[in-house]
Design a protein around this motif. Structure first.
Motif, short mmCIF file in Angstrom:
data_model
loop_
_atom_site.label_atom_id
_atom_site.label_comp_id
_atom_site.label_asym_id
_atom_site.label_seq_id
_atom_site.Cartn_x
_atom_site.Cartn_y
_atom_site.Cartn_z
N ASP A 159 0.80 -1.22 0.00
CA ASP A 159 0.00 0.00 0.00
C ASP A 159 0.83 1.27 0.00
O ASP A 159 0.29 2.38 -0.04
N THR A 160 2.16 1.14 0.01
CA THR A 160 3.00 2.34 -0.14
C THR A 160 2.93 2.91 -1.55
O THR A 160 3.40 4.01 -1.79
N GLN A 161 2.32 2.16 -2.48
CA GLN A 161 2.19 2.66 -3.85
C GLN A 161 1.09 3.70 -3.99
O GLN A 161 1.01 4.37 -5.02
N PHE A 162 0.25 3.85 -2.96
CA PHE A 162 -0.89 4.78 -3.06
C PHE A 162 -0.53 6.10 -2.37
O PHE A 162 -0.28 6.13 -1.16
N LYS A 163 -0.54 7.17 -3.15
CA LYS A 163 -0.16 8.48 -2.63
C LYS A 163 -1.05 8.91 -1.47
O LYS A 163 -0.56 9.47 -0.48
N THR A 164 -2.34 8.66 -1.59
CA THR A 164 -3.27 9.12 -0.56
C THR A 164 -3.01 8.43 0.77
O THR A 164 -3.00 9.08 1.82
N LEU A 165 -2.77 7.14 0.73
CA LEU A 165 -2.48 6.42 1.98
C LEU A 165 -1.19 6.93 2.61
O LEU A 165 -1.09 7.09 3.83
N GLN A 166 -0.20 7.20 1.78
CA GLN A 166 1.07 7.70 2.29
C GLN A 166 0.90 9.10 2.90
O GLN A 166 1.42 9.38 3.98
N ASN A 167 0.18 9.95 2.21
CA ASN A 167 -0.02 11.31 2.70
C ASN A 167 -0.83 11.34 4.00
O ASN A 167 -0.59 12.19 4.87
N LEU A 168 -1.78 10.41 4.13
CA LEU A 168 -2.63 10.38 5.31
C LEU A 168 -2.05 9.54 6.43
O LEU A 168 -2.58 9.52 7.54
N GLY A 169 -0.95 8.82 6.15
CA GLY A 169 -0.35 7.98 7.18
C GLY A 169 -1.20 6.79 7.56
O GLY A 169 -1.37 6.46 8.73
N ILE A 170 -1.73 6.12 6.54
CA ILE A 170 -2.68 5.02 6.75
C ILE A 170 -2.17 3.77 6.04
O ILE A 170 -1.62 3.85 4.93
N SER A 171 -2.37 2.62 6.65
CA SER A 171 -2.10 1.35 5.99
C SER A 171 -3.34 0.47 6.05
O SER A 171 -4.14 0.56 7.00
N LEU A 172 -3.50 -0.38 5.04
CA LEU A 172 -4.64 -1.29 4.93
C LEU A 172 -4.17 -2.62 4.37
O LEU A 172 -3.20 -2.67 3.61
N THR A 173 -4.87 -3.69 4.70
CA THR A 173 -4.63 -4.97 4.06
C THR A 173 -5.57 -5.09 2.87
O THR A 173 -6.75 -5.39 3.01
N LEU A 174 -5.03 -4.82 1.69
CA LEU A 174 -5.78 -4.84 0.44
C LEU A 174 -5.31 -6.02 -0.41
O LEU A 174 -4.12 -6.16 -0.66
N HIS A 175 -6.23 -6.86 -0.84
CA HIS A 175 -5.80 -7.97 -1.69
C HIS A 175 -5.49 -7.49 -3.10
O HIS A 175 -5.88 -6.39 -3.52
N ASP A 176 -4.80 -8.31 -3.85
CA ASP A 176 -4.21 -7.86 -5.11
C ASP A 176 -5.17 -7.79 -6.28
O ASP A 176 -4.75 -7.54 -7.42
N LYS A 177 -6.47 -7.97 -6.04
CA LYS A 177 -7.45 -7.81 -7.12
C LYS A 177 -7.92 -6.37 -7.27
O LYS A 177 -8.63 -6.04 -8.21
#
Length: 327
Positions: A159-177
């Motif tokens: 999830d480090t590939q998502f700018k919004t998550l990085q900017n907001l300081g958030i991590s999630l368990t997202l499956h690869d679909k």
């Protein structure tokens, strides 16, 4: 000679097993939010079965079709064989020598949750079930959430590939679909195209963003207004000039208290629709109060899957939301 070889082989097996006495359990099976009830047919057709069906059959809020919280099937104790013991969620209920209620994990398979409930009489069994019914439902739902989260964790996106998550300081368990629809740095929209059955034309969607925390007391009352404003700005229909996502006006969403990553939150379940169009479906929204950063974080999952039940799709989105970690 043959006798010697036989003894040698047995000895070799025993030596190889020394220090490794763990029993390897088979994998459990079963659909999401489904419980196998092990009960006598007379109990199932009587007050005990009626209480179970009424309790587990409470409808999930926010779904367009009526769907029970937990689906149930019943089998008699003498039919509870090796095959049936592989079920993931099991309730064993009936009369016993004493009143008892307890839970076993991975009794016959893994992952597995087995709830045992016995009463001295049928009346005591019913009373004991009524006493623990909410706890029992929560036990099965929590077990299914954990199971799904573990499955998704095996194909977790970086999830480090998502700018919004990085900017907001958030991590999630997202499956690869999941695939990116929009990622502005302030607003994230991910989509998982459903590929099985009649739902293959549909999708599961996740959106995530944050807003300043202005007044904690009014957060719950503003959830619908906020999601309508965000829908108009970021989630257009086929004609962006006249169509965008809104909260279905004919249905009042239900809001409940929740906890996400140890923080106070509100869980809202309802129906969305596209203004001036015929697209619609259910949503689940978590509005999280992040006092440390003086903001609210909004995670919303919504499903578009015409003509099929949607409980499992929303449950998967709930499971993802509850993996959230906030810096």
């Amino acid at each position: 000679m043959k006798h010697f070889i036989c003894i040698f082989t047995i000895a070799l097996v025993l030596v190889s097993c020394k220090g490794n006495d763990k029993i390897v359990l088979r994998s459990s099976v079963g659909k999401l939010n489904k419980v196998m009830v092990v009960a006598n047919i007379n109990d199932w057709n009587g007050d005990i079965g009626k209480e179970i069906r009424n309790s587990f059959g409470e409808l999930v809020a926010g779904l367009p079709q009526p769907e029970a919280t937990l689906s149930v099937s019943q089998i008699a104790p003498n039919g509870f064989n090796s095959v049936m013991k592989a079920s993931r969620n099991i309730l064993i209920i009936g009369e016993g020598s004493k009143d008892e209620f307890f839970v076993k994990k991975d009794a016959y398979a893994k992952p597995q949750t087995v709830v045992y409930l016995k009463g001295k009489t049928k009346q005591r069994t019913v009373a004991l079930f009524k006493k623990h019914e909410k706890e029992i439902i929560d036990i099965f739902l929590a077990a299914d959430l954990k199971m799904i989260q573990n499955v998704f964790g095996q194909t977790k996106l970086d999830d480090t590939q998502f700018k919004t998550l990085q900017n907001l300081g958030i991590s999630l368990t997202l499956h690869d679909k999941f695939r990116t629809v929009d990622d502005t740095g302030e607003f994230l929209w991910l989509r998982h195209h459903l590929t099985s059955g009649i739902a293959k034309t549909g999708s599961n969607n996740i959106i995530l963003y944050s807003l300043p925390l202005e007044n904690e007391e009014t957060v719950a009352d503003s959830i619908v207004a906020v999601r309508n404003r965000i829908g108009k700005k970021y989630i257009p229909g086929s004609d962006p000039e006249t169509m965008h996502m809104i909260t279905e006006e004919a249905y009042t969403p239900s809001t409940f208290d929740a906890i996400i990553d140890g923080k106070k939150a509100f869980e809202t379940r309802g129906k969305w629709e596209v203004k001036n169009d015929f697209m619609a479906g259910p949503f689940i929204n978590y509005t999280i109060i992040d006092k440390k950063n003086n903001r609210i974080i909004v995670f919303e999952g919504f499903t578009y899957a015409p003509s099929v039940n949607k409980r499992a799709f929303i449950f998967e989105l709930e499971a993802i939301a509850k993996t959230m970690k906030i810096k």
